[in-house]
Write an enzyme that holds these catalytic residues in place. Structure first.
Site, mmCIF file in Angstrom:
data_model
loop_
_atom_site.group_PDB
_atom_site.id
_atom_site.type_symbol
_atom_site.label_atom_id
_atom_site.label_comp_id
_atom_site.label_asym_id
_atom_site.label_seq_id
_atom_site.Cartn_x
_atom_site.Cartn_y
_atom_site.Cartn_z
ATOM 1 N N GLY A 11 0.855 -1.063 0.241
ATOM 2 C CA GLY A 11 -0.090 -0.046 -0.025
ATOM 3 C C GLY A 11 1.133 1.126 -0.178
ATOM 4 O O GLY A 11 2.170 1.326 0.233
ATOM 5 N N ASP A 12 0.137 2.607 -0.289
ATOM 6 C CA ASP A 12 0.366 3.645 -0.168
ATOM 7 C C ASP A 12 1.536 4.143 -1.339
ATOM 8 O O ASP A 12 2.921 4.738 -0.956
ATOM 9 C CB ASP A 12 1.486 3.721 1.214
ATOM 10 C CG ASP A 12 0.763 3.842 2.332
ATOM 11 O OD1 ASP A 12 -0.385 3.828 2.329
ATOM 12 O OD2 ASP A 12 1.193 3.617 3.381
ATOM 13 N N GLY A 16 -3.364 6.442 -5.488
ATOM 14 C CA GLY A 16 -4.376 7.346 -4.581
ATOM 15 C C GLY A 16 -4.486 8.243 -6.405
ATOM 16 O O GLY A 16 -4.834 8.668 -7.353
ATOM 17 N N ASN A 37 -10.972 1.412 6.459
ATOM 18 C CA ASN A 37 -9.983 1.574 6.894
ATOM 19 C C ASN A 37 -9.000 1.766 5.867
ATOM 20 O O ASN A 37 -7.551 2.000 6.770
ATOM 21 C CB ASN A 37 -9.854 -0.260 7.009
ATOM 22 C CG ASN A 37 -9.718 -1.485 5.673
ATOM 23 O OD1 ASN A 37 -10.626 -0.934 4.835
ATOM 24 N ND2 ASN A 37 -9.245 -2.237 5.687
ATOM 25 N N GLY A 39 -7.893 4.200 2.016
ATOM 26 C CA GLY A 39 -8.351 5.057 0.742
ATOM 27 C C GLY A 39 -7.243 5.474 0.295
ATOM 28 O O GLY A 39 -6.165 5.745 0.725
ATOM 29 N N HIS A 40 -7.831 6.609 -0.124
ATOM 30 C CA HIS A 40 -6.901 7.616 -1.350
ATOM 31 C C HIS A 40 -7.358 8.879 -1.410
ATOM 32 O O HIS A 40 -8.369 9.311 -1.045
ATOM 33 C CB HIS A 40 -7.089 6.936 -2.589
ATOM 34 C CG HIS A 40 -7.136 5.475 -3.453
ATOM 35 N ND1 HIS A 40 -8.443 5.238 -4.564
ATOM 36 C CD2 HIS A 40 -5.576 4.397 -2.856
ATOM 37 C CE1 HIS A 40 -7.063 4.099 -4.069
ATOM 38 N NE2 HIS A 40 -6.461 3.576 -3.290
#
Length: 247
Positions: A11-12, A16, A37, A39-40
């Site tokens: 993730g990250d 996004g 939990n 998102g973007h």
């Protein structure tokens, strides 16, 4: 054309920004897994917005945004995110009938289970109720978004049946239990707000694909958080891969 955006790490990875760019040119944007939990973060002329459950195409008035069947939905978070959008923005968002509903007791159980573990055994859950809600889904006892549209008597019966088990689990942790009336009242509130947006989204997606519209499948987290292919048990409770998107 169907495009799926998948993180290849934990993730990250910057999904996004990619999703935000592609969403501007998409006819349909689908959140295909997870809940609120993660998102973007989206930045545009309206400002900066953190979207946890709302699909990133929400700022495009011509885009159909779908919270897909693989998601678990905290309708309170959904309402707050939509209320935080720019005033006057005309958005189009639909919730698939097959997505599952996160209730307050899911969050309570999520936190209680994490807190009961030793430091070395803690998973690092966000305590948003994601895991317990998916657990009910797999156990085939969960309440789906489409159930909010049922008649009152049937809805109350489903709630009472679920609470028989959930209240036992809450009592085991010494936590407060829930009455069927309170949960039913909450469902009524969500039905009033979102009832006209809950539908079977499969025909919409099929039609979009058949006429070659741009469909964007938006996931959260990354492959290493996948329930099957990730660093189990330090992972999320859904499939974050392209295969999960196709499902």
């Amino acid at each position: 054309m169907v495009t799926s955006v998948v993180g290849v790490q934990w993730g990250d990875e910057g999904k996004g920004r990619i999703v935000d760019y592609l969403a501007q040119k998409s006819d349909v944007v689908v959140r295909y897994q997870g809940g609120d939990n993660a998102g973007h973060t989206v930045e545009n002329p309206y400002g900066k917005f953190a979207l946890h459950i709302v699909p990133s195409g929400i700022f495009n008035e011509n885009t159909v945004n779908i919270v897909g069947p693989g998601c678990v939905v905290n309708f309170q978070t959904l309402a707050e995110e939509l209320d935080n959008l720019p005033q006057g923005l005309k958005y189009n968002i639909l919730i698939d009938v097959r997505s599952h509903v996160i209730f307050p007791f899911h969050k309570d159980l999520d936190g209680a289970e994490e807190n009961s573990k030793s430091e070395k055994d803690k998973i690092g859950t966000t305590k948003r109720g994601i895991g317990p809600c998916y657990g009910d889904k797999i156990a085939r006892i969960g309440i789906r978004s489409g159930d909010l549209l049922l008649d009152d008597e049937t809805m109350k019966a489903k709630i009472a049946k679920l609470l028989e088990r959930k209240n036992k689990e809450l009592s085991m942790y010494g936590m407060k239990t829930y009455s069927a009336d309170d949960v039913f009242s909450l469902c009524g509130k969500w039905r009033k707000r979102f009832g006209d947006r809950i539908c079977d989204c499969l025909p919409i997606l099929k039609k979009a694909v058949d006429v070659d519209k741009e469909v964007l499948l938006e996931g959260q987290l990354g492959i290493m958080r996948d329930i099957d292919w990730g660093i189990y048990p330090y992972c999320t409770s859904s499939s974050t891969t392209a295969g999960g998107a196709c499902a």
